[in-house]
Design a protein around this motif. Structure first.
Motif, mmCIF file in Angstrom:
data_model
loop_
_atom_site.group_PDB
_atom_site.id
_atom_site.type_symbol
_atom_site.label_atom_id
_atom_site.label_comp_id
_atom_site.label_asym_id
_atom_site.label_seq_id
_atom_site.Cartn_x
_atom_site.Cartn_y
_atom_site.Cartn_z
ATOM 1 N N ARG A 41 24.705 -2.176 15.290
ATOM 2 C CA ARG A 41 25.540 -1.988 14.106
ATOM 3 C C ARG A 41 24.653 -1.477 12.977
ATOM 4 N N GLY A 42 25.293 -1.090 11.875
ATOM 5 C CA GLY A 42 24.536 -0.653 10.694
ATOM 6 C C GLY A 42 23.633 -1.754 10.164
ATOM 7 N N ARG A 43 24.135 -2.991 10.151
ATOM 8 C CA ARG A 43 23.348 -4.108 9.615
ATOM 9 C C ARG A 43 22.106 -4.373 10.457
ATOM 10 N N VAL A 71 25.589 -6.062 4.638
ATOM 11 C CA VAL A 71 24.319 -5.821 3.949
ATOM 12 C C VAL A 71 23.511 -7.122 3.799
ATOM 13 N N ASP A 139 21.746 2.812 1.654
ATOM 14 C CA ASP A 139 22.875 2.464 2.504
ATOM 15 C C ASP A 139 23.821 3.659 2.501
ATOM 16 N N CYS A 141 26.165 4.247 4.766
ATOM 17 C CA CYS A 141 27.277 3.982 5.690
ATOM 18 C C CYS A 141 28.554 4.712 5.289
ATOM 19 N N HIS A 142 28.699 5.038 4.005
ATOM 20 C CA HIS A 142 29.871 5.816 3.570
ATOM 21 C C HIS A 142 29.484 7.246 3.227
ATOM 22 N N SER A 163 26.440 3.719 9.684
ATOM 23 C CA SER A 163 27.296 2.916 10.556
ATOM 24 C C SER A 163 28.331 3.833 11.200
ATOM 25 N N GLU A 165 31.230 2.595 12.700
ATOM 26 C CA GLU A 165 32.430 1.805 12.882
ATOM 27 C C GLU A 165 33.664 2.576 12.456
ATOM 28 N N LYS A 168 34.345 4.571 8.903
ATOM 29 C CA LYS A 168 33.180 5.327 8.443
ATOM 30 C C LYS A 168 33.398 6.804 8.783
ATOM 31 N N TYR A 336 36.549 -3.114 -1.551
ATOM 32 C CA TYR A 336 36.127 -4.450 -1.183
ATOM 33 C C TYR A 336 36.975 -5.469 -1.905
HETATM 34 C C1 LIG Z 1 30.125 -0.659 7.127
HETATM 35 C C2 LIG Z 1 29.060 -0.920 6.190
HETATM 36 C C3 LIG Z 1 27.784 -1.322 6.621
HETATM 37 C C4 LIG Z 1 27.387 -1.574 8.050
HETATM 38 O O1 LIG Z 1 28.366 -2.141 8.815
HETATM 39 P P1 LIG Z 1 28.132 -2.537 10.345
HETATM 40 O O2 LIG Z 1 29.393 -3.242 10.665
HETATM 41 O O3 LIG Z 1 26.950 -3.442 10.405
HETATM 42 O O4 LIG Z 1 27.934 -1.283 11.130
HETATM 43 C C5 LIG Z 1 26.809 -1.468 5.654
HETATM 44 N N1 LIG Z 1 27.053 -1.227 4.361
HETATM 45 C C6 LIG Z 1 28.260 -0.857 3.918
HETATM 46 C C7 LIG Z 1 28.432 -0.591 2.477
HETATM 47 C C8 LIG Z 1 29.306 -0.702 4.810
HETATM 48 O O5 LIG Z 1 30.530 -0.359 4.349
#
Ligand SMILES: *Cc1c(COP(=O)(O)O)cnc(C)c1O
Length: 393
Positions: A41-43, A71, A139, A141-142, A163, A165, A168, A336
């Motif tokens: 995953r991104g995290r 995060v 970061d 991811c977006h 990421s 997911e 994204k 969020y």
């Molecule tokens: C989606 C997201 C991530 C990472 O998400 P994972 O579910 O770990 O892939 C990180 N930062 C932000 C701001 C995100 O929206």
């Protein structure tokens, strides 16, 4: 210890070919031959970057509030503590003045998030980071295609993470990637990568089923139904959700996983369609921007071009609007929902967030809804969404 300063221009093109066991992804971010390492995953990618920077116990990492639980989970998995900076009074991203108040002798990194694809105030943040001698991790991811002062996001820090997911810009099911802009850091990531395993057979199957179900079902007008079904499955443990209660001492075993080879291939082939993904998103957001007369459109930093992962609107009565969007089958996301999405109340303490510490972030969480910009959004949906919003008062 890796002490090289953050590079302003990515030098990744000069990096060595990755070792055989590494899954490279080209063209995720900049359209050039960059080498990314893929993770579960991104995290997990964020935690890997922190580990490679030798950041862990006793260290602090500044992140912004109005973020996703991914995060702080990534920071905690590396053993460090997340410290939250507030966002700008009218924006979605880290406030440089708040960042300054959060720095301490224990600060070892700053995670700069480009929320919804809108670039953070990089000129001030990089300046603060440089003075403090602390590296920036972006970061992204977006952010797959926005630029700041003609320079692509992801190229301002020592490293960036992504990421794949749902929701994204590049979707592969579940997964993440890390890109280092520093040769030594890249080598360290490659070395560490040997410790990461493929997900189990059962997990890969589950993710594949999930991916196929989503691709088959998702349309903006079915968003609410698909989302409800996913939440039910996730609660029942039959789908990979966004947050798992984890022990503060024992990071989840997911943090030692790669992205499955199959999903990494899918991410790579999706990333090759990036130009198309971007132009679709630009076309749709252009229509949202010109036609929606309800709520407040995002404020952009000067000299930036923005490719939105979703199009955010600040609205006065968020909960009411979401309820009627659900009724009328208009995709409107609520992220969020809290300062550290989707955590609330007592849960926020588990990720070291103190309620009231980031008032702008908390206000924004009660105001922002967002519209989809992905390839499944067609003209009919845009018309319906615009009409729906313009009928509100
Ligand atoms: C989606 C997201 C991530 C990472 O998400 P994972 O579910 O770990 O892939 C990180 N930062 C932000 C701001 C995100 O929206």
């Amino acid at each position: 210890m890796i002490t090289s300063p953050p590079l302003l221009v990515p030098s990744v093109a000069t990096l060595p070919e990755p070792a055989g066991s590494v899954e490279p992804i080209a063209d995720i971010a900049f359209g050039s031959a960059l080498t990314a390492l893929t993770y579960y995953r991104g995290r997990v990618a964020l935690a890997a970057i922190l580990k490679a920077l030798e950041i862990g116990r006793g260290d602090e990492v500044v992140v912004q509030a109005f973020t996703c639980v991914a995060v702080p989970e990534g920071v905690s998995a590396a053993g460090a503590v997340p410290v939250y900076a507030d966002i700008e009074a009218d924006g979605l991203n880290m406030c440089p003045a708040s960042l300054e108040t959060r720095l301490s002798p224990n600060t070892r990194a700053i995670v700069v998030q480009h929320t919804f694809g809108v670039p953070a105030n990089l000129s001030r943040i990089t300046e603060i980071a440089r003075r403090a001698g602390v590296p920036i991790i972006e970061d992204c991811c977006h952010a797959f295609g926005s630029t700041y002062r003609q320079q692509p996001l992801g190229s301002f820090g020592i490293a960036s993470f992504y990421s794949f997911e749902w929701g994204k810009p590049v979707v592969a099911g579940l997964g993440g990637a890390a890109i280092a802009n520093d040769r030594k850091l890249h080598e360290k990531l490659v070395e560490q990568y040997a410790d990461y395993q493929q997900p189990s057979w059962g997990k890969r199957l589950q993710l594949e089923v999930q991916y196929r179900a989503f691709s088959a079902l998702y349309r903006p007008q079915w968003y609410w139904q698909v989302r409800d079904a996913f939440h039910r499955l996730s609660r029942a443990g039959a789908a990979a959700g966004n947050f798992h209660e984890q022990s503060p001492h024992e990071p989840s075993p997911e943090f030692s996983l790669r992205m499955s080879a199959h999903m990494a291939r899918r991410a790579r082939s999706e990333a090759r369609r990036l130009a198309t993904i971007r132009s679709q998103a630009l076309e749709v957001t252009d229509r949202y921007r010109r036609s929606i007369r309800y709520g407040q459109h995002p404020v952009l930093p000067s000299s930036s071009t923005v490719c939105y992962a979703r199009y955010p609107l600040r609205v006065p009565c968020k909960q009411q609007l979401l309820a009627s969007a659900r009724e009328q089958r208009i995709e409107l996301a609520d992220w969020y929902r809290t300062a550290v999405h989707p955590l609330d109340g007592e849960q926020l303490r588990t990720v070291h967030y103190r309620v009231g510490s980031c008032p702008h972030a908390e206000t924004r969480a009660s105001e922002i809804v967002s519209l989809p910009t992905n390839g499944r959004v067609d003209a009919a949906f845009v018309d319906r969404a615009v009409r729906f919003l313009n009928e509100q008062q």
